[in-house]
Design an enzyme around this catalytic site. Structure first.
Site, short mmCIF file in Angstrom:
data_model
loop_
_atom_site.label_atom_id
_atom_site.label_comp_id
_atom_site.label_asym_id
_atom_site.label_seq_id
_atom_site.Cartn_x
_atom_site.Cartn_y
_atom_site.Cartn_z
N TYR A 37 0.87 -1.19 0.00
CA TYR A 37 0.00 0.00 0.00
C TYR A 37 0.90 1.23 0.00
O TYR A 37 2.01 1.18 -0.50
CB TYR A 37 -0.97 -0.07 1.20
CG TYR A 37 -2.16 0.83 1.02
CD1 TYR A 37 -2.91 0.81 -0.15
CD2 TYR A 37 -2.51 1.75 2.01
CE1 TYR A 37 -3.98 1.67 -0.33
CE2 TYR A 37 -3.59 2.61 1.83
CZ TYR A 37 -4.32 2.57 0.66
OH TYR A 37 -5.36 3.42 0.47
N LYS A 92 -21.51 -19.39 -8.61
CA LYS A 92 -20.80 -19.34 -9.90
C LYS A 92 -19.33 -18.97 -9.67
O LYS A 92 -18.43 -19.52 -10.28
CB LYS A 92 -21.48 -18.28 -10.76
CG LYS A 92 -21.06 -18.28 -12.18
CD LYS A 92 -21.99 -19.13 -12.96
CE LYS A 92 -21.55 -19.30 -14.37
NZ LYS A 92 -22.54 -19.99 -15.17
N GLU A 134 -24.94 -13.07 -16.42
CA GLU A 134 -25.59 -14.26 -15.88
C GLU A 134 -27.06 -13.99 -15.54
O GLU A 134 -27.37 -12.96 -14.94
CB GLU A 134 -24.86 -14.68 -14.59
CG GLU A 134 -25.20 -16.06 -14.09
CD GLU A 134 -24.54 -17.17 -14.92
OE1 GLU A 134 -23.46 -16.94 -15.50
OE2 GLU A 134 -25.11 -18.26 -14.97
N ASP A 135 -27.90 -14.94 -15.90
CA ASP A 135 -29.31 -14.89 -15.49
C ASP A 135 -29.97 -13.54 -15.74
O ASP A 135 -30.58 -12.93 -14.86
CB ASP A 135 -29.43 -15.30 -14.01
CG ASP A 135 -29.21 -16.81 -13.83
OD1 ASP A 135 -28.99 -17.50 -14.84
OD2 ASP A 135 -29.27 -17.30 -12.69
N ASP A 160 -25.62 -18.21 -20.11
CA ASP A 160 -26.87 -18.89 -20.50
C ASP A 160 -26.95 -19.03 -22.03
O ASP A 160 -27.68 -19.87 -22.54
CB ASP A 160 -28.08 -18.12 -19.99
CG ASP A 160 -28.00 -17.91 -18.48
OD1 ASP A 160 -28.02 -18.90 -17.75
OD2 ASP A 160 -27.85 -16.75 -18.04
N GLY A 194 -35.22 -19.54 -26.73
CA GLY A 194 -34.88 -18.46 -25.80
C GLY A 194 -33.38 -18.27 -25.81
O GLY A 194 -32.70 -18.55 -26.80
N ALA A 195 -32.86 -17.82 -24.66
CA ALA A 195 -31.42 -17.51 -24.57
C ALA A 195 -30.58 -18.72 -24.99
O ALA A 195 -29.65 -18.60 -25.78
CB ALA A 195 -31.09 -17.09 -23.14
N ASN A 298 -34.45 -27.16 -16.65
CA ASN A 298 -34.17 -27.38 -15.23
C ASN A 298 -35.36 -26.95 -14.39
O ASN A 298 -36.00 -25.98 -14.73
CB ASN A 298 -32.95 -26.54 -14.81
CG ASN A 298 -31.65 -27.14 -15.33
OD1 ASN A 298 -31.46 -28.33 -15.31
ND2 ASN A 298 -30.78 -26.28 -15.80
N ASN A 329 -22.94 -26.44 -17.92
CA ASN A 329 -22.11 -25.28 -18.27
C ASN A 329 -20.78 -25.24 -17.53
O ASN A 329 -19.83 -24.62 -17.99
CB ASN A 329 -22.85 -23.97 -17.96
CG ASN A 329 -24.04 -23.78 -18.84
OD1 ASN A 329 -24.63 -24.74 -19.31
ND2 ASN A 329 -24.41 -22.55 -19.09
P1 NAD Z 1 -35.82 -18.59 -22.00
O1 NAD Z 1 -36.92 -18.18 -21.11
O2 NAD Z 1 -34.91 -17.53 -22.56
O3 NAD Z 1 -36.41 -19.42 -23.24
C1 NAD Z 1 -37.36 -20.42 -23.16
C2 NAD Z 1 -38.11 -20.47 -24.48
O4 NAD Z 1 -38.92 -21.63 -24.50
C3 NAD Z 1 -39.03 -19.27 -24.67
O5 NAD Z 1 -38.80 -18.69 -25.93
C4 NAD Z 1 -40.43 -19.86 -24.53
O6 NAD Z 1 -41.39 -19.19 -25.30
C5 NAD Z 1 -40.20 -21.28 -25.03
N1 NAD Z 1 -41.23 -22.23 -24.57
C6 NAD Z 1 -41.91 -22.23 -23.39
N2 NAD Z 1 -42.78 -23.24 -23.36
C7 NAD Z 1 -42.66 -23.90 -24.53
C8 NAD Z 1 -43.29 -25.04 -25.09
N3 NAD Z 1 -44.24 -25.70 -24.43
N4 NAD Z 1 -42.91 -25.44 -26.32
C9 NAD Z 1 -41.94 -24.78 -27.01
N5 NAD Z 1 -41.31 -23.69 -26.52
C10 NAD Z 1 -41.67 -23.26 -25.31
O7 NAD Z 1 -34.99 -19.65 -21.18
P2 NAD Z 1 -33.56 -20.30 -21.51
O8 NAD Z 1 -32.50 -19.55 -20.79
O9 NAD Z 1 -33.41 -20.49 -22.97
O10 NAD Z 1 -33.71 -21.71 -20.76
C11 NAD Z 1 -34.74 -22.63 -21.10
C12 NAD Z 1 -34.68 -23.83 -20.20
O11 NAD Z 1 -33.46 -24.52 -20.41
C13 NAD Z 1 -34.71 -23.51 -18.69
O12 NAD Z 1 -35.43 -24.51 -18.02
C14 NAD Z 1 -33.26 -23.55 -18.28
O13 NAD Z 1 -33.12 -23.88 -16.91
C15 NAD Z 1 -32.76 -24.66 -19.19
N6 NAD Z 1 -31.32 -24.56 -19.45
C16 NAD Z 1 -30.55 -25.62 -19.17
C17 NAD Z 1 -29.19 -25.58 -19.38
C18 NAD Z 1 -28.33 -26.76 -19.09
O14 NAD Z 1 -27.13 -26.68 -19.11
N7 NAD Z 1 -28.90 -27.91 -18.81
C19 NAD Z 1 -28.61 -24.42 -19.87
C20 NAD Z 1 -29.43 -23.33 -20.17
C21 NAD Z 1 -30.79 -23.43 -19.98
#
Ligand code: NAD
Length: 435
Positions: A37, A92, A134-135, A160, A194-195, A298, A329
């Site tokens: 320091y 994390k 994240e998230d 994600d 989604g993401a 999940n 991940n």
């Molecule tokens: P998100 O909310 O960005 O996307 C989810 C998408 O799924 C949305 O666009 C939604 O409209 C669509 N959806 C919802 N119900 C549906 C259905 N019945 N039929 C078709 N599409 C449908 O979420 P995300 O970050 O993409 O994550 C999605 C899921 O995947 C979560 O449960 C998350 O925990 C899981 N995930 C798992 C891992 C892993 O390593 N195992 C990694 C990332 C995400």
């Protein structure tokens, strides 16, 4: 099954968090503090003021990452806010250190608007060697990642998105090898966009998969995307990732829902809504022979592995540790950042992500692929080390590394830094400092 949530709540109260900062320099007497320091510290500060990149050599910046979250989409819990996200971000940070030897600081923020988040991350850039988003909910996470990747001079990563896509691609490469089909010309269904799956789509494209044969099926009411979907114009502003996907996938313009999408498909990657029952057995029966099913939601996969198998799936992967083929991940981000930080990379390029995916896939292939082993397991630290080395070498190859070192130096640094936290924990444990 053990009640993990109850045990975890009790232990979080007992330990009051899971990480702490400890000094890493000798402090023998007060004179030493004059080095670490004032007045001594003016020396490194002056040096850095003349060359800002020297901050990577004279401070902890080179090995430190911020884990930034607004708490808007935490695990499967939704928008629970930044304070509630803190235990997850601390977890994390623990994984970053334990698996990658990376110092990571949880930074949960009171900011929801994408511009606010972008401004905040830009403001803290000088403190860090990398940013792990994240998230953060979709669709705002897409713009935030894209802008920050362009505007910052340090690696920016949204776990994600890229983290998931990296592991999915590695596992998919091996699953296709195992069933003897060509991934690049396969019919692949993305169930939910989604993401996670938007990033999977981008990674598939980078890998050379014919996206015209990829089918995206979204939730009921939206169904299969295609370039003349009745709501296409509306998606342009409200769901730009759906718009983009509609234009590059499904060249046959298949319409309908899951049944139409899954008919004859070689693989389905579901990242949508927790099951069971989100994907029905009957739909899996419609897929082609030797079907590959990644059911990633999940905490409960869209379809349980036993049901998918009964319906004829050959290879099944989930996000869970209690089933084989865990798409996790934790196999990705510690290695990717370890590699990027080791060579002081300015970015994590798409090429670095591809190098990481291929390294993980090769590791599992060398060990011997089986239906229940298409991707390394979390404890296979050599896989993470190999991934880190591949990422570092790719950064040097692409000219985005600040530090150019040879393969054996990369290897030594990666292995030493990955072992260090385990050694320190051992010492603390033996000294009775982990009650
Ligand atoms: P998100 O909310 O960005 O996307 C989810 C998408 O799924 C949305 O666009 C939604 O409209 C669509 N959806 C919802 N119900 C549906 C259905 N019945 N039929 C078709 N599409 C449908 O979420 P995300 O970050 O993409 O994550 C999605 C899921 O995947 C979560 O449960 C998350 O925990 C899981 N995930 C798992 C891992 C892993 O390593 N195992 C990694 C990332 C995400």
């Amino acid at each position: 099954m053990r009640d993990w949530e109850r045990i975890s709540t009790e232990l979080h109260r007992r330990y009051k968090g899971k990480i702490e900062i400890i000094p890493k320099v000798p402090i023998r007497d007060l004179q030493d503090l004059s080095i670490w320091y004032t007045p001594g510290v003016a020396g490194p500060s002056k040096a850095i003021s003349e060359d800002r990149d020297a901050s990577f050599d004279m401070s902890w910046r080179w090995n430190t990452v911020a884990i930034v979250s607004d708490g808007s989409r935490v695990l499967g819990l939704g928008n629970i806010g930044p304070e509630a996200a803190l235990p997850v971000m601390e977890g994390k940070a623990l994984l970053f250190k334990y698996f990658g030897g990376v110092d990571a600081i949880p930074l949960v923020i009171n900011a929801g608007d994408p511009e606010e988040i972008i401004a905040l991350v830009k403001a803290v850039e000088p403190s860090f060697g990398g940013i792990n988003l994240e998230d953060i909910s979709s669709p705002k996470c897409f713009t935030i990642l894209e802008r920050l990747r362009k505007e910052l001079e340090i690696p920016v990563w949204h776990d994600d998105q890229q983290g998931t896509a990296l592991i999915v691609l590695a596992a998919l490469i091996n699953a296709f090898k195992l069933v003897g089909k060509d991934l690049r010309s396969a019919k692949i269904v993305l169930f939910g966009l989604g993401a996670a799956n938007y990033a999977v789509l981008k990674f598939l494209k980078m890998y050379g998969v014919n996206t015209g044969k990829v089918i995206v099926v979204e939730r009921p009411g939206i169904g299969i995307l295609y370039d003349s979907h009745p709501r296409l114009e509306e998606f342009k502003d409200s769901m730009p990732h759906w718009y983009e996907a509609a234009l590059i996938t499904n060249s046959e313009k298949i319409t309908g829902g899951p049944e139409e999408a899954l008919k004859g498909a070689d693989a389905v990657i579901a990242a949508s809504k927790p099951g069971p029952g989100t994907i029905k057995k009957e739909w899996i029966k419609l897929m082609s022979d030797n079907a590959i099913v990644f059911s990633l939601a999940n905490p409960t996969p869209e379809i349980l592995p036993e049901e998918a198998k009964e319906a004829g799936a050959k290879i099944v992967a989930t996000g869970r540790s209690d089933y084989p083929n865990q798409v996790n991940n934790s196999l990705g981000f510690p290695g990717v950042f370890r590699g990027a930080l080791t060579v002081r990379a300015r970015k994590i390029s798409d090429g670095m992500c591809m190098a990481a995916a291929k390294a993980l896939a090769s590791y599992a292939e060398e060990k011997g692929l089986r239906e229940d082993y298409i991707i390394p397991r979390m404890y296979e630290v050599d896989a993470v080390a190999m991934e880190a080395e591949a990422v570092a070498e790719e950064a040097i190859r692409e000219g985005i590394a600040r530090k150019i070192i040879g393969r054996s130096d990369i290897r030594n640094e990666v292995r030493t830094l990955m072992e260090r936290p385990k050694r320190i924990l051992n010492v603390l444990q033996k000294a009775g400092q982990l009650p």
